[in-house]
Design a protein around this motif. Structure first.
Motif, mmCIF file in Angstrom:
data_model
loop_
_atom_site.group_PDB
_atom_site.id
_atom_site.type_symbol
_atom_site.label_atom_id
_atom_site.label_comp_id
_atom_site.label_asym_id
_atom_site.label_seq_id
_atom_site.Cartn_x
_atom_site.Cartn_y
_atom_site.Cartn_z
ATOM 1 N N CYS A 178 -6.677 -0.845 2.825
ATOM 2 C CA CYS A 178 -5.392 -0.844 2.120
ATOM 3 C C CYS A 178 -5.545 -1.494 0.750
ATOM 4 O O CYS A 178 -6.341 -2.422 0.578
ATOM 5 C CB CYS A 178 -4.329 -1.592 2.920
ATOM 6 N N ARG A 179 -4.770 -1.013 -0.210
ATOM 7 C CA ARG A 179 -4.854 -1.514 -1.583
ATOM 8 C C ARG A 179 -3.631 -2.348 -1.937
ATOM 9 O O ARG A 179 -2.494 -1.891 -1.791
ATOM 10 C CB ARG A 179 -4.964 -0.354 -2.565
ATOM 11 N N ASP A 195 -5.460 5.388 -2.851
ATOM 12 C CA ASP A 195 -4.214 4.900 -2.271
ATOM 13 C C ASP A 195 -3.140 5.989 -2.287
ATOM 14 O O ASP A 195 -2.301 6.062 -1.396
ATOM 15 C CB ASP A 195 -3.737 3.676 -3.054
ATOM 16 N N ARG A 196 -3.218 6.858 -3.286
ATOM 17 C CA ARG A 196 -2.254 7.964 -3.385
ATOM 18 C C ARG A 196 -2.651 9.139 -2.502
ATOM 19 O O ARG A 196 -1.816 9.688 -1.776
ATOM 20 C CB ARG A 196 -2.139 8.432 -4.844
ATOM 21 N N VAL A 224 -6.298 4.044 4.050
ATOM 22 C CA VAL A 224 -7.361 4.978 3.676
ATOM 23 C C VAL A 224 -8.559 4.781 4.594
ATOM 24 O O VAL A 224 -9.378 3.880 4.399
ATOM 25 C CB VAL A 224 -7.774 4.799 2.199
ATOM 26 N N ARG A 246 0.833 -1.199 0.000
ATOM 27 C CA ARG A 246 0.000 0.000 0.000
ATOM 28 C C ARG A 246 0.871 1.254 0.000
ATOM 29 O O ARG A 246 2.046 1.226 0.383
ATOM 30 C CB ARG A 246 -0.895 0.011 1.235
ATOM 31 N N THR A 247 0.265 2.367 -0.400
ATOM 32 C CA THR A 247 0.902 3.668 -0.217
ATOM 33 C C THR A 247 0.468 4.279 1.097
ATOM 34 O O THR A 247 1.274 4.862 1.825
ATOM 35 C CB THR A 247 0.540 4.610 -1.380
ATOM 36 N N THR A 248 -0.822 4.133 1.416
ATOM 37 C CA THR A 248 -1.358 4.708 2.652
ATOM 38 C C THR A 248 -2.548 3.896 3.115
ATOM 39 O O THR A 248 -3.156 3.154 2.336
ATOM 40 C CB THR A 248 -1.781 6.182 2.430
ATOM 41 N N ARG A 286 -12.670 -1.496 -1.532
ATOM 42 C CA ARG A 286 -11.273 -1.236 -1.186
ATOM 43 C C ARG A 286 -10.847 0.053 -1.875
ATOM 44 O O ARG A 286 -11.477 0.483 -2.858
ATOM 45 C CB ARG A 286 -10.355 -2.372 -1.623
ATOM 46 N N PRO A 287 -9.781 0.680 -1.424
ATOM 47 C CA PRO A 287 -9.326 1.910 -2.079
ATOM 48 C C PRO A 287 -8.941 1.663 -3.533
ATOM 49 O O PRO A 287 -8.357 0.632 -3.878
ATOM 50 C CB PRO A 287 -8.099 2.311 -1.252
#
Length: 213
Positions: A101-102, A54-55, A32, A28-30, A48-49
């Motif tokens: 999370c993605r 995710d960004r 959410v 993941r990036t973040t 899901r994101p």
């Protein structure tokens, strides 16, 4: 937005560095978490994101599917921001996901859905919405298990899109994943909510007036 609310981003202070799903932490990036008006009557729940969320860290933003949903929010009077805003100004709507999370290469596993359930349960309890909008198949079946008497395994979001389903304490208004919607399907959702939900006192008519069992 609720004037007593300090900010719309993760207003309930959920764990922004959650590491409960080891396979997702490095992908993941973040994380959410929810975003929007904590006094909302409408709770939008995705599966899901998307890559944009995710960004940006904000549900339903940052990519074409997010922009479509943001246009829907604008058309219904829930957003005063342009569809490409990374931090939209929302009034009456709260956005969240079943999983936070993605993974870029796959959807969430059953274990990941179960692990994230406490976050969604907390969102629902704290928002206490009148209407839940499950966005996509995963969200519809997950929400239906908890909040309707229907057999969730029989529900198909394509059939339920832009309809109202009677829930336990809520009404559900399912929506196809914005990434898969045609313009006609988007228009049908806006029309249904605008004419059949917002134009009646849904607080008094939950479970009646056109809602399915």
């Amino acid at each position: 937005m609720d004037p007593a609310q300090e900010h719309p981003d993760n207003p309930f202070g959920m764990d922004a560095d959650c590491r409960n799903c080891p396979d997702l932490c490095d992908e993941r990036t973040t994380v959410v978490h929810g975003y929007g008006d904590v006094a909302a009557d409408f709770l939008f729940v995705g599966g899901r994101p998307g890559p944009g969320a995710d960004r940006t860290g904000v549900p339903f933003t940052g990519d074409p599917a997010g922009r479509r949903l943001q246009r829907i929010l604008g058309d219904l009077g829930f957003s005063s921001s342009p569809p490409d805003a990374d931090q939209p100004e929302l009034d009456g709507a709260y956005l969240t996901y079943v999983t936070r999370c993605r993974h870029p290469e796959r959807g969430p596993t059953d274990e990941e859905v179960a692990t994230c359930d406490a976050y969604l349960t907390a969102d629902v309890r704290m928002i206490n919405p009148e209407i839940i909008v499950p966005v996509g198949q995963l969200a519809l079946r997950h929400v239906a298990v908890e909040h309707t008497t229907r057999d969730a395994s029989t529900l198909d979001v394509a059939d339920c899109h832009a309809t109202t389903i009677r829930g336990r304490g809520f009404e559900l208004v399912p929506m196809l994943d914005p990434a898969e919607q045609t313009d006609a399907e988007t228009a049908a959702f806006v029309e249904h909510v605008g004419e059949s939900v917002l134009n009646r006192d849904y607080r008094q008519t939950k479970g009646r007036s056109g809602a399915r069992d």
